[in-house]
Write a protein that holds these residues in place. Structure first.
Motif, PDB file in Angstrom:
ATOM      1  N   ARG A   7       0.822  -1.200   0.000  1.00  0.00           N
ATOM      2  CA  ARG A   7       0.000   0.000   0.000  1.00  0.00           C
ATOM      3  C   ARG A   7       0.867   1.267   0.000  1.00  0.00           C
ATOM      4  O   ARG A   7       0.617   2.204  -0.763  1.00  0.00           O
ATOM      5  N   ALA A   8       1.906   1.265   0.844  1.00  0.00           N
ATOM      6  CA  ALA A   8       2.777   2.446   0.918  1.00  0.00           C
ATOM      7  C   ALA A   8       3.466   2.698  -0.421  1.00  0.00           C
ATOM      8  O   ALA A   8       3.537   3.838  -0.886  1.00  0.00           O
ATOM      9  N   PHE A   9       3.932   1.633  -1.060  1.00  0.00           N
ATOM     10  CA  PHE A   9       4.620   1.794  -2.346  1.00  0.00           C
ATOM     11  C   PHE A   9       3.660   2.281  -3.428  1.00  0.00           C
ATOM     12  O   PHE A   9       4.028   3.097  -4.271  1.00  0.00           O
ATOM     13  N   ILE A  10       2.434   1.766  -3.423  1.00  0.00           N
ATOM     14  CA  ILE A  10       1.462   2.227  -4.416  1.00  0.00           C
ATOM     15  C   ILE A  10       1.252   3.728  -4.273  1.00  0.00           C
ATOM     16  O   ILE A  10       1.280   4.480  -5.250  1.00  0.00           O
ATOM     17  N   GLU A  11       1.077   4.174  -3.022  1.00  0.00           N
ATOM     18  CA  GLU A  11       0.871   5.612  -2.815  1.00  0.00           C
ATOM     19  C   GLU A  11       2.091   6.405  -3.267  1.00  0.00           C
ATOM     20  O   GLU A  11       1.968   7.461  -3.880  1.00  0.00           O
ATOM     21  N   THR A  12       3.274   5.866  -2.973  1.00  0.00           N
ATOM     22  CA  THR A  12       4.502   6.556  -3.382  1.00  0.00           C
ATOM     23  C   THR A  12       4.579   6.688  -4.901  1.00  0.00           C
ATOM     24  O   THR A  12       4.829   7.774  -5.425  1.00  0.00           O
ATOM     25  N   ILE A  13       4.322   5.584  -5.591  1.00  0.00           N
ATOM     26  CA  ILE A  13       4.406   5.629  -7.056  1.00  0.00           C
ATOM     27  C   ILE A  13       3.415   6.644  -7.616  1.00  0.00           C
ATOM     28  O   ILE A  13       3.753   7.469  -8.462  1.00  0.00           O
ATOM     29  N   ASP A  14       2.187   6.604  -7.097  1.00  0.00           N
ATOM     30  CA  ASP A  14       1.178   7.505  -7.637  1.00  0.00           C
ATOM     31  C   ASP A  14       1.502   8.963  -7.349  1.00  0.00           C
ATOM     32  O   ASP A  14       1.192   9.849  -8.139  1.00  0.00           O
ATOM     33  N   GLU A  15       2.133   9.205  -6.187  1.00  0.00           N
ATOM     34  CA  GLU A  15       2.449  10.583  -5.833  1.00  0.00           C
ATOM     35  C   GLU A  15       3.612  11.122  -6.653  1.00  0.00           C
ATOM     36  O   GLU A  15       3.609  12.244  -7.092  1.00  0.00           O
ATOM     37  N   VAL A  16       4.626  10.267  -6.801  1.00  0.00           N
ATOM     38  CA  VAL A  16       5.913  10.769  -7.226  1.00  0.00           C
ATOM     39  C   VAL A  16       6.115  10.775  -8.730  1.00  0.00           C
ATOM     40  O   VAL A  16       6.682  11.712  -9.288  1.00  0.00           O
ATOM     41  N   SER A  17       5.607   9.740  -9.425  1.00  0.00           N
ATOM     42  CA  SER A  17       6.154   9.573 -10.764  1.00  0.00           C
ATOM     43  C   SER A  17       5.199   9.817 -11.917  1.00  0.00           C
ATOM     44  O   SER A  17       5.517   9.505 -13.048  1.00  0.00           O
ATOM     45  N   ASN A  18       4.045  10.399 -11.638  1.00  0.00           N
ATOM     46  CA  ASN A  18       3.050  10.548 -12.683  1.00  0.00           C
ATOM     47  C   ASN A  18       3.549  11.277 -13.927  1.00  0.00           C
ATOM     48  O   ASN A  18       3.423  10.795 -15.042  1.00  0.00           O
TER      49      ASN A  18
END
Ligand SMILES: Nc1ncnc2c1ncn2[C@@H]1O[C@H](COP(=O)(O)OP(=O)(O)OP(=O)(O)O)[C@@H](O)[C@H]1O
Ligand SMILES: [Mg+2]
Lengths: 264, 285, 261
Positions: free
Chosen positions: C153-164
């Motif tokens: 869950r934490a990684f999903i949020e990180t990916i969505d926040e950071v790399s769009n």
């Protein structure tokens, strides 16, 4: 002159009720510098993204370089995208990577899944990256992390990343919207020069009417998803700009544009 | 300025040395630290696997047995030592524990958190509270509960106090950091108008940070639900965790373990969904 | 109008207060919590702690033994978080909206993560006790499952926040899926992900104590042993070593975070 890009009756609908584009028709010749202007929400970004299928159009036909973009399969689509460079308003760099790595990302479309994933770049590619850095005045920033650059420098990295693709066409979505007037002028001058000297076709979304009039060979006015003006910047009238932007905003824009030399 | 011009005035050969390969990935401190950390973690993991006390349990057989057990648990779950409603009652006891400890913890933390925030307090007081709180957090909750249980006896009193202790440690940190992120200008404006400390707190600090306080508190509530289950099992705190402990270590009833797992899973997911809703709601307000 | 505004605000506060009072009361009733005992037992516990709960000379002799268990527990916490991190990365890439292959896989991967995360580590260890017994693997897998669920869950949020943004740019160049992931998603989100991984290790050490008590392994077992035999001096020594280990680890990971973030 041959047509590089042709749009026939292109429409795009988001969800059930947002019609972003309706029956858009126009074509762009090779080497032309075309500006798209229109109010916020008119569909400019949607239009640009439909061309290399970052967004899939709902209807119509998009022919780029003799190929129908809408019918392409995965592999062919990647191939198409390598021929079209995009320049974004917010640069869209990978912040934590160096300038040169960001530029080399423009080569990934030419690589197989494995060499691309491993990031294996040839010497020629690296030399080309350095050459582009030189052209764009970034020779001192090669190994800097890209989040340490100014907005104008970031946008030049964005341009270099697009150019290293050896594109036939550049799509620019408000490339100067986040920049100050000086940096904006530098970027626009680079784009114009690139278009002239390398013969690259440029399709650019702009919010600054005066800039659009000054630099473009042709203006396309978009309003509520439809093309409402398509012609030379020399002959555009006050009324036509009013028509594109809706009447009230028009006054403001023309006041700005009045004392500029349209012909550029 | 012209492209041709720039090219001729400064040729790329100045930058490119013909013999040396052109490096692409510059090594900086960040990359080095990230790689070293990852490398150490991987090496420590491997070392761990080589030295663990396996007690002759084979990895493969164990995994195979676990999968078989999971199938039994989830497909043949049944009630034997309690019925549906009794189970629900036990879950509510667990939720009650979580609720009580979160609420008490939140109230205590709100006051201490104000004194722990550097912009509302003095550096000395703030550091004192923060290091004390770091110590509280370093002791696992179950140990707090068991330590309290020596004098208070095993049961809900020890559980509530021990869990509250750890919640306070967690929430003071979260609250004080939220207070510290507050725009200095807001406090200054009120101070300039002659407001005293408590007025500033009630009129500016709390209203501007309330959304963070609420979402941190609910997050802690979610955590405390899990902790309450664990305390029921490990420290006699009652609730569904205790049933779990009995089913797994005394009755050895895999099917009942399955039932209890369903109870816990459903309520935990429910809480998570509510937490996400709250977070989203607060973001849009 | 003005009066009404303030009246309404006050009324809301009162209602909210009553609501919390009511659920507190409900919670007290259902948990059979004795409020008076709650107040009196805190000072009592402290008095007891000061006079009984400290390491003595004789308990120090057990230090080598305790250290051995502590190190095993530390290694279990690190190994479970690290391996879980690898799996979580894969699941997060498939589960994130930015990098998903299709909605079906994304939903499945999120669902699996939700399942693992929401079964508490204590519950996992009691389930795994059936198949792994008192082996270190019980604790390892219990921590692994929860870490996996949480990190996904934490990684999903990180990916969505950071790399769009940068993902969009790479897609526009015609880069393949694997290139996009490796050149845009991973570099952008690696520091944040590592920070989560360190957080997970810290959490795991605390949970490992609990798991140890339940499954009879590691440092938790040492504590339980001394505690149940009323050897509070040695039990306190266990607590002290755990606290020191956690504080050291916390400062180390805070240092790493300061450098990389
Ligand atoms: N992903 C999306 N989902 C749904 N609606 C969208 C989406 N993207 C754009 N739209 C809608 O489509 C319309 C056109 O949007 P678009 O971004 O193309 O406008 P624009 O001309 O680029 O505006 P701006 O000048 O503000 O960038 C708007 O009404 C917008 O709300
Ligand atoms: Mg736009």
């Amino acid at each position: 002159m041959t047509m590089l890009l042709e749009l026939h009756d292109v429409s795009k609908q988001y969800g059930n009720n947002t019609i972003a584009l309706s029956d858009v028709n126009f074509s762009v010749r090779e080497g032309e510098f075309v500006s798209v202007i229109g109010p916020s929400g008119a569909g400019k970004s949607t239009l640009l993204r439909c061309i290399n299928r970052m967004i899939d159009a709902s209807n119509g036909e998009i022919v780029f370089d003799g190929v129908n973009a809408l019918g392409l399969k995965r592999k062919e689509l990647r191939n198409l995208r390598t021929k079209i460079g995009i320049i974004f308003q917010h640069y869209n760099l990978v912040d934590r990577l160096s300038v040169i790595e960001n530029i080399l990302h423009g080569r990934l479309g030419y690589k197989s899944a494995i060499t691309g994933a491993l990031g294996i770049y040839s010497r020629e590619e690296k030399e080309q990256a350095l050459k582009l850095l030189n052209i764009l005045g970034l020779e001192d920033q090669v190994y800097k992390r890209s989040d340490q650059l100014s907005g104008g420098q970031k946008q030049r990295v964005g341009i270099a990343r697009a150019l290293i693709q050896n594109p036939k066409m550049l799509l620019c979505d408000e490339p100067i919207a986040s920049l100050d007037p000086n940096a904006s002028k530098v970027i626009m001058d680079y784009l114009k020069d690139i278009s002239k000297s390398m013969g690259i076709t440029v399709l650019i979304n702009l919010h600054q009417v005066d800039v659009a009039l000054k630099y473009s060979d042709r203006i396309i006015g978009v309003s509520k998803g439809s093309v409402v003006y398509d012609g030379s910047p020399r002959h555009i009238t006050k009324e036509e700009i009013h028509h594109i932007y809706g009447s009230e905003a028009g006054d403001l824009i023309m006041d700005l544009g009045e004392d500029t030399d349209y012909a550029g | 300025m012209s492209v041709e011009n720039t090219v001729t005035t400064k040729t790329s050969s100045e930058l490119v040395n013909r013999d040396k390969p052109i490096k692409v990935k510059p090594l900086n401190k960040v990359t080095i630290v990230i790689r070293l950390t990852l490398l150490s973690l991987v090496l420590l993991s491997i070392y761990g696997f080589l030295t663990f006390d396996y007690k002759d349990v084979g990895l493969i057989e164990g995994i195979a047995a676990s999968i078989a057990n999971f199938r039994v648990m989830f497909t043949e779950a049944h009630f034997s030592h309690f019925n549906f409603l009794e189970g629900l009652h036990q879950v509510f006891i667990t939720i009650g524990l979580a609720l009580l400890t979160t609420l008490i913890g939140a109230i205590i933390s709100l006051f201490l958190g104000l004194f722990a925030a550097q912009n509302l307090s003095t550096v000395r007081v703030s550091n004192m509270i923060k290091s004390f709180v770091a110590f509280i957090r370093a002791v696992p909750t179950v140990l707090w509960v068991l330590i309290f249980a020596v004098s208070a006896g095993l049961g809900s009193v020890a559980a509530v106090i021990g869990m509250t202790f750890h919640s306070v440690g967690y929430l003071i940190k979260a609250y004080s950091e939220s207070f510290e992120e507050l725009d200095e200008g807001v406090i200054e404006a009120l101070r300039a108008s002659g407001a005293n400390w408590w007025q500033i707190v009630w009129q500016a600090v709390i209203p501007s940070t309330i959304t963070y306080l609420v979402s941190w508190s609910f997050l802690r509530f979610e955590i405390n639900f899990g902790v309450a289950v664990a305390m029921g099992a490990a420290a006699g705190a009652g609730g569904i965790g205790y049933d779990m402990f009995m089913a797994s270590t005394f009755y050895l009833d895999l099917r009942e373990v399955g039932t209890i797992t369903f109870y816990i899973l459903i309520f935990a997911i429910l809480l998570e969904v509510v937490a996400i809703r709250i977070k989203r709601h607060l973001k849009t307000v | 109008m003005q009066d009404k505004f303030f009246l309404k605000k006050r009324l809301n506060s009162i209602l909210l207060f009553c609501f919390f009072l009511a659920i507190t009361y409900g919670a007290i009733i259902i948990t059979e919590y004795n409020v008076m005992d709650g107040f009196t037992s805190v000072p009592e516990a402290f008095r007891w702690g000061i006079s009984n709960f400290y390491p003595t000379q004789s308990s120090l002799e057990k230090l080598p033994n305790i250290m051995e268990k502590l190190i095993e527990t530390l290694l279990i916490s690190i190994a479970s978080a690290t391996i879980a991190g690898i799996f979580a990365l894969i699941f997060a890439i498939f589960g994130s909206n930015t990098t998903k292959i299709n909605t079906f896989f994304a939903t499945i991967s999120r669902f699996i993560a939700t399942l693992f995360r929401n079964i508490d580590v204590a519950v996992w260890s009691m389930i795994l006790l059936f198949s792994f017994g008192q082996s270190a693997l019980t604790g390892y897998f219990a921590l692994f499952f929860v870490s996996f669920g949480f990190l996904t869950r934490a990684f999903i949020e990180t990916i969505d926040e950071v790399s769009n943004n940068s993902v969009e740019a790479l897609r526009a160049t015609g880069a393949s899926y694997s290139s996009i992931v490796i050149h845009s998603v991973i570099p952008s989100s690696a520091p944040q992900m590592l920070s989560w991984l360190l957080f997970m290790i810290e959490t795991n050490i605390r949970s490992a104590t609990l798991v140890g008590i339940l499954t009879g392994t590691g440092i938790g077992f040492s504590f339980d042993l001394y505690y149940k035999s009323l050897d509070y001096n040695s039990a306190s020594l266990v607590v002290v070593t755990i606290v020191i280990a956690i504080l050291l680890l916390e400062s180390l990971s805070n240092y790493i975070r300061r450098v990389i973030l």
